[in-house]
Design an enzyme around this catalytic site. Structure first.
Site, short mmCIF file in Angstrom:
data_model
loop_
_atom_site.label_atom_id
_atom_site.label_comp_id
_atom_site.label_asym_id
_atom_site.label_seq_id
_atom_site.Cartn_x
_atom_site.Cartn_y
_atom_site.Cartn_z
N LYS A 29 -2.68 3.28 9.87
CA LYS A 29 -1.55 3.79 9.07
C LYS A 29 -2.05 4.46 7.78
O LYS A 29 -1.60 5.54 7.41
CB LYS A 29 -0.64 2.61 8.74
CG LYS A 29 0.55 2.94 7.89
CD LYS A 29 1.47 1.74 7.78
CE LYS A 29 0.89 0.66 6.90
NZ LYS A 29 1.52 0.44 5.62
N THR B 233 0.86 -1.19 0.00
CA THR B 233 0.00 0.00 0.00
C THR B 233 0.89 1.24 0.00
O THR B 233 1.71 1.42 0.90
CB THR B 233 -0.90 -0.01 1.24
OG1 THR B 233 -1.71 -1.18 1.17
CG2 THR B 233 -1.79 1.22 1.30
N PHE C 56 -19.42 -3.84 7.70
CA PHE C 56 -18.58 -2.80 8.31
C PHE C 56 -19.38 -1.77 9.08
O PHE C 56 -19.03 -0.59 9.12
CB PHE C 56 -17.66 -2.16 7.26
CG PHE C 56 -16.35 -2.89 7.19
CD1 PHE C 56 -16.28 -4.15 6.65
CD2 PHE C 56 -15.20 -2.34 7.75
CE1 PHE C 56 -15.10 -4.88 6.65
CE2 PHE C 56 -14.01 -3.06 7.75
CZ PHE C 56 -13.96 -4.33 7.20
N LEU C 57 -20.46 -2.23 9.66
CA LEU C 57 -21.25 -1.36 10.53
C LEU C 57 -21.30 -1.97 11.92
O LEU C 57 -22.29 -1.81 12.63
CB LEU C 57 -22.68 -1.19 9.97
CG LEU C 57 -22.85 -0.23 8.81
CD1 LEU C 57 -24.32 -0.14 8.41
CD2 LEU C 57 -22.34 1.18 9.14
N ARG D 36 -8.21 -9.16 3.78
CA ARG D 36 -8.26 -8.89 5.22
C ARG D 36 -7.51 -9.98 5.95
O ARG D 36 -7.57 -11.14 5.55
CB ARG D 36 -9.72 -8.91 5.72
CG ARG D 36 -10.57 -7.78 5.23
CD ARG D 36 -12.03 -8.13 5.38
NE ARG D 36 -12.37 -9.31 4.57
CZ ARG D 36 -13.51 -9.97 4.62
NH1 ARG D 36 -14.45 -9.60 5.47
NH2 ARG D 36 -13.74 -11.02 3.85
N GLY E 298 -8.36 -1.14 14.43
CA GLY E 298 -6.92 -1.22 14.66
C GLY E 298 -6.29 -1.97 13.51
O GLY E 298 -6.85 -2.02 12.41
N GLU F 288 -3.99 -4.57 -3.10
CA GLU F 288 -4.53 -5.79 -2.52
C GLU F 288 -5.61 -5.41 -1.51
O GLU F 288 -5.44 -4.48 -0.75
CB GLU F 288 -3.38 -6.56 -1.85
CG GLU F 288 -3.74 -7.92 -1.38
CD GLU F 288 -4.52 -8.69 -2.42
OE1 GLU F 288 -3.99 -8.99 -3.49
OE2 GLU F 288 -5.71 -9.00 -2.17
N CYS G 265 -3.28 -1.73 8.98
CA CYS G 265 -3.67 -1.01 7.76
C CYS G 265 -4.44 0.27 8.00
O CYS G 265 -3.97 1.36 7.67
CB CYS G 265 -4.48 -1.95 6.87
SG CYS G 265 -3.60 -3.45 6.49
C1 UGA Z 1 -8.31 -4.00 6.03
C2 UGA Z 1 -9.31 -3.98 4.86
O1 UGA Z 1 -10.57 -4.51 5.27
C3 UGA Z 1 -8.78 -4.81 3.68
O2 UGA Z 1 -9.68 -4.70 2.57
C4 UGA Z 1 -7.41 -4.29 3.28
O3 UGA Z 1 -6.84 -5.05 2.23
C5 UGA Z 1 -6.47 -4.34 4.48
O4 UGA Z 1 -7.04 -3.55 5.56
C6 UGA Z 1 -5.14 -3.77 4.05
O5 UGA Z 1 -5.09 -2.59 3.68
O6 UGA Z 1 -4.17 -4.53 3.93
P1 UGA Z 1 -7.72 -5.75 7.98
O7 UGA Z 1 -6.89 -4.65 8.55
O8 UGA Z 1 -7.15 -7.10 7.87
O9 UGA Z 1 -8.21 -5.35 6.49
O10 UGA Z 1 -9.00 -5.90 8.90
P2 UGA Z 1 -10.55 -5.49 8.85
O11 UGA Z 1 -11.36 -6.69 8.85
O12 UGA Z 1 -10.80 -4.49 7.81
O13 UGA Z 1 -10.67 -4.80 10.31
C7 UGA Z 1 -9.94 -3.62 10.64
C8 UGA Z 1 -10.35 -3.14 12.00
O14 UGA Z 1 -11.67 -2.63 11.98
C9 UGA Z 1 -10.35 -4.22 13.07
O15 UGA Z 1 -9.82 -3.69 14.27
C10 UGA Z 1 -11.81 -4.58 13.22
O16 UGA Z 1 -12.13 -5.10 14.49
C11 UGA Z 1 -12.46 -3.23 12.99
N1 UGA Z 1 -13.85 -3.31 12.50
C12 UGA Z 1 -14.14 -3.87 11.31
C13 UGA Z 1 -14.86 -2.78 13.28
O17 UGA Z 1 -14.63 -2.25 14.39
N2 UGA Z 1 -16.15 -2.83 12.81
C14 UGA Z 1 -16.46 -3.38 11.61
O18 UGA Z 1 -17.66 -3.38 11.24
C15 UGA Z 1 -15.43 -3.91 10.85
#
Ligand code: UGA
Length: 487
Positions: free
Chosen positions: A285, A123, A271-272, A156, A279, A153, A282
Site C-alpha cells: 500500500k 501512515t 532485510f536482505l 512490525r 506482502g 510508527e 503496509c
Molecule cells: C513494515 C515495516 O517493517 C515496519 O517498520 C512498519 O512500521 C510497518 O511495515 C508499517 O508501515 O506499519 P510489517 O509490514 O509488519 O512492517 O512487516 P515486515 O517485517 O517489514 O515484512 C514485510 C514483508 O516483507 C513480509 O511479507 C516479509 O516476509 C517480507 N520480507 C521482509 C522479506 O521478504 N525479506 C526480508 O528480508 C524482510
C-alpha cells in the site's frame, strides 16, 4: 506522572500504541466506533495475534491505565494528546483513503477546549497534517487551540510490542514548540531509559543498543520519513530477490552473496532475505501511495515502479518454479505451508502465500494448506477452494510436493524424516529458504529454494511404498532456465 492520552482507532497500530503508552505509565483511553471490537476488548479478548500484547493489555487494564470508549467526545475532553490511528486503506487508484482520518479530525475539532496536540499516527502522505489542520478549523477549532504533530510508527507485525518499546528512533514532526514538548514528555520513559529498569518491562531484544534517539523534525519531513523508510526497505527486498534470481541463473548461492553484501556496514545484513516478495498491509500500500505522491509532485521516481514490478514478478516466478518441479500442476496434490504474509502473525493481508495458493488452484492443483495461526482468517478468502490440515504433517500426507510460503519457525523445526515419509514424492519447494540444503539432502528430499542451487539426494531411498527418488526423478523435468528479468 503519567499523561492523559487518547488513541483513536484500535487496529494494529492503535491497539499496540495504546497498550504500550499505558505500559509507559500514561492514562490511555482507546476509542473505536466498531461495537463488536469494543465488546471484544471489554471482554478482555484481543483481535490480533501479537507477542506480549495480551500481557500488556491485561496488566494495564487491571492497573486502570488502559480504558476503552466509543465516544471521541469523552476522549478529547479528558486528554491532552490525541493520537489518530485509524485505517488508511488503499483506494482503487492506489491512493490511501483518508476519509477516516478526516472524520476523526472533524469530530475531535468539535470538542477541543483547552490546547490539544493531535498526533498523526496512521501512515499518511506528506502534507496530510495541513489537511487535518484545515478540517479542524472548518469544524470550529480555533487555530491556537491545537497543534498537529506527525509521529510515524515503525513497528512490525509479529514484534510490534517490542518494536514500540525498544525503538531504533522516535520521530516527532512538529512545527511548533508545544507539540514537540508534549511528545517528548510522552516518550520520556523510553528516551531516558527509565522504562527499561522497571521490573515488569518487556524483555529487551538482543539487537537493542540503548535508549532511542528522539528526532524532532518538521511535520512534512516526518511524514516523508515514514513513506521513505518503508519504500527503502521494500527496495532492499526487491533488490535481493533480483540478485537471488541472478544467483539461480549462474548457480551461485544467494546466502553467501547476502553475507558478503551485508557485512558492509553501509548496507547492513537486515532485510536482505530473498523469498516470494513482500506482502502485508503496509509495504504494498505504501509503495503505491508514495509513487502517487511523487507523481503529484511532478517527479519521476521510476525506482518505485521497479520495486513494485520485481515484487510481483517474484510471486509469478515461484509459481513457475513449482510448475518446473512438478511438470504438470493440474491434478497434483500440493501441501502449502504458510498463509500469513510473514511468520509470527495471523495477518493474511496482501499475503504472497495466498496469491500463490490461488494461482496453483487456478492451474488445477489440489492444495492442502496449513498455517500455525492464520487458518481462520484464510478460510474467509480461500473458502472451499483448498483443503485445511491441522498440521504440516497432515498437509503433506500423500502430497506430490510440499511448498513453504511463510517463514514460521515451526516449519524450520519440522521432522524431515516424517515429512519425507508423508509425501508421495520427496519434493520440497521452499519460497522462504527456511531449510538448509544439506539437511534436505540428508533427509532424502529434492529441494528447490530461492537463489540457491537445487539440491538432490545422492542416492534413492524408498519408504512406505512411496515413489523412490529415482522414480521420482524420472518424472521430474529439470528446472526451467531462468528467464530474462525484462522479458
Ligand atoms: C513494515 C515495516 O517493517 C515496519 O517498520 C512498519 O512500521 C510497518 O511495515 C508499517 O508501515 O506499519 P510489517 O509490514 O509488519 O512492517 O512487516 P515486515 O517485517 O517489514 O515484512 C514485510 C514483508 O516483507 C513480509 O511479507 C516479509 O516476509 C517480507 N520480507 C521482509 C522479506 O521478504 N525479506 C526480508 O528480508 C524482510
Amino acid at each position: 506522572m503519567g499523561m492523559k492520552l487518547a488513541v483513536v482507532g484500535s487496529g494494529y497500530v492503535g491497539l499496540v500504541a495504546g497498550a504500550c503508552l499505558a505500559e509507559l505509565g500514561h492514562d490511555v483511553l482507546l476509542v473505536d466506533n466498531d461495537p463488536d471490537k469494543m465488546a471484544m476488548l471489554l471482554r478482555g479478548e484481543i483481535p490480533i495475534h501479537e507477542q506480549h500484547l495480551p500481557e500488556l493489555m491485561s496488566r494495564n487494564r487491571l492497573q486502570g491505565r488502559l480504558r476503552f470508549a466509543d465516544s471521541i467526545a469523552d476522549a478529547v475532553k479528558s486528554s491532552s494528546v490525541i493520537f489518530i490511528a485509524v485505517g488508511t486503506p488503499a483506494l482503487v487508484n492506489g491512493a490511501p483513503d483518508l476519509s477516516y482520518v478526516e472524520a476523526v479530525a472533524s469530530a475531535v475539532a468539535q470538542h477541543v477546549g483547552e490546547f490539544k496536540v493531535i498526533v498523526e499516527k496512521s501512515t499518511v502522505p506528506v502534507l496530510t497534517h495541513q489537511e487535518i489542520g484545515k478540517v479542524m478549523m472548518l469544524n470550529g477549532a480555533p487555530a491556537e487551540s491545537f497543534e498537529v504533530v506527525s509521529n510515524p510508527e515503525f513497528l512490525r507485525e509479529g514484534t510490534a510490542v517490542t518494536d514500540f518499546l525498544f525503538p531504533d528512533r522516535i520521530v516527532v514532526g512538529a512545527d511548533g514548540e508545544r507539540g514537540a514538548a508534549l511528545l517528548r514528555k510522552v516518550y520520556e520513559p523510553l528516551t531516558s531509559g527509565a522504562y527499561y529498569s522497571q521490573g515488569e518491562a518487556i524483555p529487551r531484544p538482543a539487537t537493542f543498543c540503548g535508549p532511542a534517539r528522539l528526532l524532532v523534525t518538521s511535520a512534512k519531513s516526518a511524514e516523508l520519513i515514514k513513506h521513505a523508510s518503508n519504500s527503502f526497505l521494500a527496495m532492499k527486498i526487491s533488490f535481493i530477490n533480483a540478485i537471488a534470481n541472478m544467483c539461480e541463473a549462474v548457480g551461485a548461492d544467494v546466502q553467501e552473496v547476502c553475507e558478503g553484501i551485508g557485512a558492509d556496514s553501509r548496507i547492513g545484513e537486515r532485510f536482505l532475505r530473498p523469498g516470494i516478495g513482500y506482502g502485508g498491509s503496509c509495504f504494498p500500500k505504501d509503495l503505491l501511495a508514495f509513487r502517487l505522491v511523487a507523481e503529484e509532485c511532478g517527479l519521476e521516481f521510476g525506482l518505485l515502479n521497479e520495486v513494485i514490478k520485481l515484487n510481483e514478478y517474484q510471486r509469478c516466478r515461484f509459481v513457475r518454479k513449482v510448475r518446473s518441479a512438478l511438470w504438470n500442476v493440474k491434478g497434483k496434490k500440493i501441501a502449502a505451508l504458510g498463509l500469513a504474509f510473514k511468520g509470527g502473525t495471523d495477518d493474511i493481508r496482501e499475503s504472497p502465500a495466498i496469491a500463490i495458493i490461488q494461482a496453483l488452484c487456478n492451474e488445477g492443483a489440489e492444495v492442502v494448506v496449513y498455517d500455525p495461526k492464520a487458518m481462520e482468517r484464510a478460510k474467509c478468502v480461500l473458502q472451499d477452494k483448498v483443503h485445511y490440515a491441522s498440521s504440516a504433517y497432515e498437509a503433506c500426507a500423500g502430497a506430490h510436493a510440499m511448498v513453504v510460503l511463510t517463514d514460521w519457525r515451526e516449519f524450520a523445526e519440522l521432522d524431515l524424516a516424517l515429512i519425507r515419509r508423508a509425501l508421495r514424492h520427496p519434493i520440497v519447494i521452499d519460497g522462504r529458504n527456511v531449510f538448509r540444503r544439506e539437511q534436505m539432502v540428508a533427509a532424502g528430499l529434492h529441494y528447490y529454494s530461492i537463489g540457491r542451487p537445487t539440491a538432490a539426494p545422492a542416492k534413492s531411498s524408498q519408504s512406505d511404498g512411496q515413489a523412490t527418488v529415482g522414480e521420482m526423478l524420472k518424472e521430474m523435468r529439470a528446472i526451467e532456465p531462468v528467464p530474462n528479468l525484462s522479458a
